[in-house]
Design a protein around this motif. Structure first.
Motif, PDB file in Angstrom:
ATOM      1  N   ALA A  50     -58.173  -5.256  73.495  1.00  0.00           N
ATOM      2  CA  ALA A  50     -59.512  -4.663  73.503  1.00  0.00           C
ATOM      3  C   ALA A  50     -59.369  -3.145  73.555  1.00  0.00           C
ATOM      4  O   ALA A  50     -58.686  -2.614  74.428  1.00  0.00           O
ATOM      5  N   VAL A  51     -60.012  -2.444  72.624  1.00  0.00           N
ATOM      6  CA  VAL A  51     -59.866  -0.995  72.563  1.00  0.00           C
ATOM      7  C   VAL A  51     -61.152  -0.270  72.920  1.00  0.00           C
ATOM      8  O   VAL A  51     -61.215   0.952  72.838  1.00  0.00           O
ATOM      9  N   SER A  52     -62.185  -1.002  73.320  1.00  0.00           N
ATOM     10  CA  SER A  52     -63.431  -0.360  73.714  1.00  0.00           C
ATOM     11  C   SER A  52     -63.854  -0.865  75.087  1.00  0.00           C
ATOM     12  O   SER A  52     -63.404  -1.913  75.549  1.00  0.00           O
ATOM     13  N   ASP A  53     -64.745  -0.100  75.727  1.00  0.00           N
ATOM     14  CA  ASP A  53     -65.319  -0.537  76.999  1.00  0.00           C
ATOM     15  C   ASP A  53     -66.834  -0.628  76.899  1.00  0.00           C
ATOM     16  O   ASP A  53     -67.529  -0.628  77.899  1.00  0.00           O
ATOM     17  N   THR A  54     -67.350  -0.701  75.658  1.00  0.00           N
ATOM     18  CA  THR A  54     -68.782  -0.824  75.425  1.00  0.00           C
ATOM     19  C   THR A  54     -69.123  -2.268  75.069  1.00  0.00           C
ATOM     20  O   THR A  54     -68.242  -3.117  74.954  1.00  0.00           O
ATOM     21  N   ARG A  55     -70.419  -2.558  74.842  1.00  0.00           N
ATOM     22  CA  ARG A  55     -70.850  -3.950  74.735  1.00  0.00           C
ATOM     23  C   ARG A  55     -71.561  -4.285  73.418  1.00  0.00           C
ATOM     24  O   ARG A  55     -71.981  -5.413  73.229  1.00  0.00           O
ATOM     25  N   ASP A  56     -71.700  -3.318  72.528  1.00  0.00           N
ATOM     26  CA  ASP A  56     -72.475  -3.575  71.316  1.00  0.00           C
ATOM     27  C   ASP A  56     -71.778  -2.941  70.110  1.00  0.00           C
ATOM     28  O   ASP A  56     -72.384  -2.223  69.330  1.00  0.00           O
ATOM     29  N   ASP A  57     -70.486  -3.232  69.960  1.00  0.00           N
ATOM     30  CA  ASP A  57     -69.666  -2.581  68.931  1.00  0.00           C
ATOM     31  C   ASP A  57     -69.856  -3.232  67.565  1.00  0.00           C
ATOM     32  O   ASP A  57     -70.061  -4.444  67.460  1.00  0.00           O
ATOM     33  N   GLU A  58     -69.741  -2.414  66.521  1.00  0.00           N
ATOM     34  CA  GLU A  58     -69.829  -2.883  65.144  1.00  0.00           C
ATOM     35  C   GLU A  58     -68.956  -2.016  64.248  1.00  0.00           C
ATOM     36  O   GLU A  58     -68.578  -0.894  64.603  1.00  0.00           O
ATOM     37  N   SER A  59     -68.639  -2.527  63.079  1.00  0.00           N
ATOM     38  CA  SER A  59     -68.143  -1.771  61.925  1.00  0.00           C
ATOM     39  C   SER A  59     -66.885  -0.943  62.191  1.00  0.00           C
ATOM     40  O   SER A  59     -66.861   0.254  61.930  1.00  0.00           O
ATOM     41  N   PRO A  60     -65.791  -1.526  62.660  1.00  0.00           N
ATOM     42  CA  PRO A  60     -64.558  -0.731  62.813  1.00  0.00           C
ATOM     43  C   PRO A  60     -64.004  -0.311  61.455  1.00  0.00           C
ATOM     44  O   PRO A  60     -64.086  -1.048  60.474  1.00  0.00           O
ATOM     45  N   SER A  61     -63.426   0.889  61.410  1.00  0.00           N
ATOM     46  CA  SER A  61     -62.856   1.431  60.181  1.00  0.00           C
ATOM     47  C   SER A  61     -61.682   2.324  60.544  1.00  0.00           C
ATOM     48  O   SER A  61     -61.791   3.177  61.430  1.00  0.00           O
ATOM     49  N   PHE A  62     -60.547   2.132  59.876  1.00  0.00           N
ATOM     50  CA  PHE A  62     -59.330   2.885  60.189  1.00  0.00           C
ATOM     51  C   PHE A  62     -59.337   4.266  59.539  1.00  0.00           C
ATOM     52  O   PHE A  62     -59.807   4.438  58.399  1.00  0.00           O
ATOM     53  N   ALA A  63     -58.760   5.238  60.262  1.00  0.00           N
ATOM     54  CA  ALA A  63     -58.437   6.527  59.661  1.00  0.00           C
ATOM     55  C   ALA A  63     -57.325   6.333  58.641  1.00  0.00           C
ATOM     56  O   ALA A  63     -56.537   5.386  58.740  1.00  0.00           O
ATOM     57  N   PRO A  64     -57.232   7.210  57.630  1.00  0.00           N
ATOM     58  CA  PRO A  64     -56.221   7.010  56.582  1.00  0.00           C
ATOM     59  C   PRO A  64     -54.777   7.108  57.055  1.00  0.00           C
ATOM     60  O   PRO A  64     -53.879   6.658  56.342  1.00  0.00           O
ATOM     61  N   ASN A  65     -54.515   7.680  58.242  1.00  0.00           N
ATOM     62  CA  ASN A  65     -53.149   7.653  58.763  1.00  0.00           C
ATOM     63  C   ASN A  65     -52.901   6.449  59.668  1.00  0.00           C
ATOM     64  O   ASN A  65     -51.797   6.267  60.185  1.00  0.00           O
ATOM     65  N   GLY A  66     -53.935   5.625  59.877  1.00  0.00           N
ATOM     66  CA  GLY A  66     -53.780   4.404  60.656  1.00  0.00           C
ATOM     67  C   GLY A  66     -53.692   4.600  62.146  1.00  0.00           C
ATOM     68  O   GLY A  66     -53.464   3.631  62.885  1.00  0.00           O
ATOM     69  N   ARG A  67     -53.897   5.826  62.634  1.00  0.00           N
ATOM     70  CA  ARG A  67     -53.725   6.108  64.053  1.00  0.00           C
ATOM     71  C   ARG A  67     -55.006   6.036  64.861  1.00  0.00           C
ATOM     72  O   ARG A  67     -54.963   5.971  66.091  1.00  0.00           O
TER      73      ARG A  67
END
Length: 426
Positions: free
Chosen positions: A365-382
């Protein structure tokens, strides 16, 4: 299968195809939270005469480096520019391993001469110095490029601060598709509408955006040229046309169509021709995303009774389940190297962004919020950008892949959703 309400209940009315787009005044500021395991201590002094340039160049560089999760900014007070001979012992005493300083001078033709130098404080040597002559409108971009140069010189990895993001804002029942710098500022309004805009996706070369429009009274997949604003319909079949995803070669889109009944995955050329069905099930198959090598497609299906992420050959065929932890997993995104999957899981009544190493390992789990949507990676993947809700507002967050450094991009009086991180090159 119930998918996030904002994405699948939203509609897009007729927008404005603008040749000369107005500036996007999102008024973002950055809040950093979390502590990284290893961070390189760097000092960034105020650039000489930056107050006359109209942009806080050193502050932009500082925020860029902090947001990466790789750097920790130390006490940077003092007068210094790129021509100075730093007192390295003093900077070492402040805990700095590297030092950045520079200047911004207005030229006779109205442009600005932006100069910087990066020093290795430990060795007492300079690493790089550069000069950029830019118009006033490109001062923010110049600062981002300096941050990227510092990032690459000190880590050996390419930075992403000079890239762009697309996202959707809502203010006073008006919606806008915006294209901005990676920190959410600057840029243009690409599309304005009294109705919601959903599912923006960048072409691999960064020249076009696809998204979903309801202006014809049903969901239609559109393409829009980023430079000119020219737009056209790609998929406008009977039923719903949604969830566009670009193939890595930029020649096709994977889309979700309900033309034959239940929502299924199809491939389509950019001119709207050569339609080919990829899945043939009684389940809902949607939210496709290509693997970086173009050989496989990840997607969401409820064929097992609840939505999970699956993988199949890009040409179609048998699918294998990818996510097993949790009973509700949606919105897959792949890192540029194809090794990490980001997705949204339902945890009780909360929706949270997760990462999963595809070579093995447990979800994180990379967030501490409760209503997350639409993850998208940066072009360097970091980094990952995603939408969530905090303090009664729809906001954007970025996070490192371990979730230890999270950055909140806060806007003034507008709700922000549907982020998509663009590729290198602009």
């Amino acid at each position: 299968m119930r998918l996030p309400r904002r994405r699948f209940n939203a509609a897009l009315a007729a927008g404005l195809g603008l040749g000369a787009w107005p500036a996007a005044h999102a008024q973002f500021r950055v809040e950093i939270s979390g502590i990284g395991a290893t961070q390189l201590p760097v000092a960034i002094t105020r650039f000489r005469d930056e107050d006359k340039a109209g942009q806080p160049i050193s502050a932009i560089i500082r925020a860029d480096l902090e947001r990466s999760g790789v750097f920790r900014v130390v006490d940077s007070s003092g007068t210094l520019d790129e021509r100075s001979a730093p007192a390295f012992a003093d900077w070492r005493g402040r805990g700095a391993d590297a030092l950045v300083s520079g200047s911004a001078s207005k030229l006779a033709d109205g442009r600005f001469d932006v100069r910087f130098k990066l020093w290795d404080v430990v060795k007492g040597t300079d690493l790089v110095g550069q000069a950029l002559a830019v118009p006033a409108a490109d001062l923010r971009l110049a600062a981002h490029r300096i941050a990227d140069e510092v990032h690459q010189r000190l880590t050996g990895e390419r930075g992403v601060n000079a890239t762009r993001i697309a996202y959707v804002t809502k203010a006073a029942n008006r919606y806008a598709l915006r294209i901005t710098d990676a920190d959410g500022e600057g840029g243009q309004v690409a599309l304005a509408s009294p109705q919601p805009i959903i599912s923006p996706a960048w072409s691999p070369d960064g020249r076009q955006l696809s998204y979903v429009s309801f202006e014809a009274g049903k969901a239609v997949v559109m393409l829009q040229d980023v430079s000119s604003g020219e737009r056209r319909s790609v998929a406008s079949f009977r039923g719903s046309n949604s969830a566009p995803a670009w193939s890595p070669d930029g020649r096709r889109l994977a889309v979700t169509l309900s033309r034959d009944g239940v929502s299924q995955l199809y491939l389509i050329d950019l001119d709207g021709g050569n339609l080919r069905r990829l899945t043939t099930t009684n389940a809902i198959d949607t939210e496709a995303v290509f693997a970086p090598d173009g050989q496989s497609i990840y997607f969401v299906s409820d064929r097992g009774g609840a939505p999970q992420v699956y993988r199949m050959p890009a040409s179609g065929g048998a699918a294998e389940r990818v996510t097993f932890s949790g009973g509700y997993n949606i919105s897959p995104a792949l890192s540029p190297d194809g090794r990490t999957l980001a997705y949204v899981t339902r945890d009780g009544g909360a929706f949270r962004v997760m990462t999963l190493e595809l070579g093995g390992g447990a979800p994180v789990a990379v967030s501490d919020t409760r209503d997350d949507e639409s993850p998208s990676f940066a072009p360097n993947g970091r980094l990952i950008i995603y939408a969530t809700r905090a303090q009664g507002r729809d906001v954007l967050m970025t996070t490192t892949l371990d979730g230890k450094i999270r950055t909140r991009l806060l806007s003034s009086g507008i709700d922000v959703r549907e982020p998509a991180w663009g590729p290198y090159g602009r």
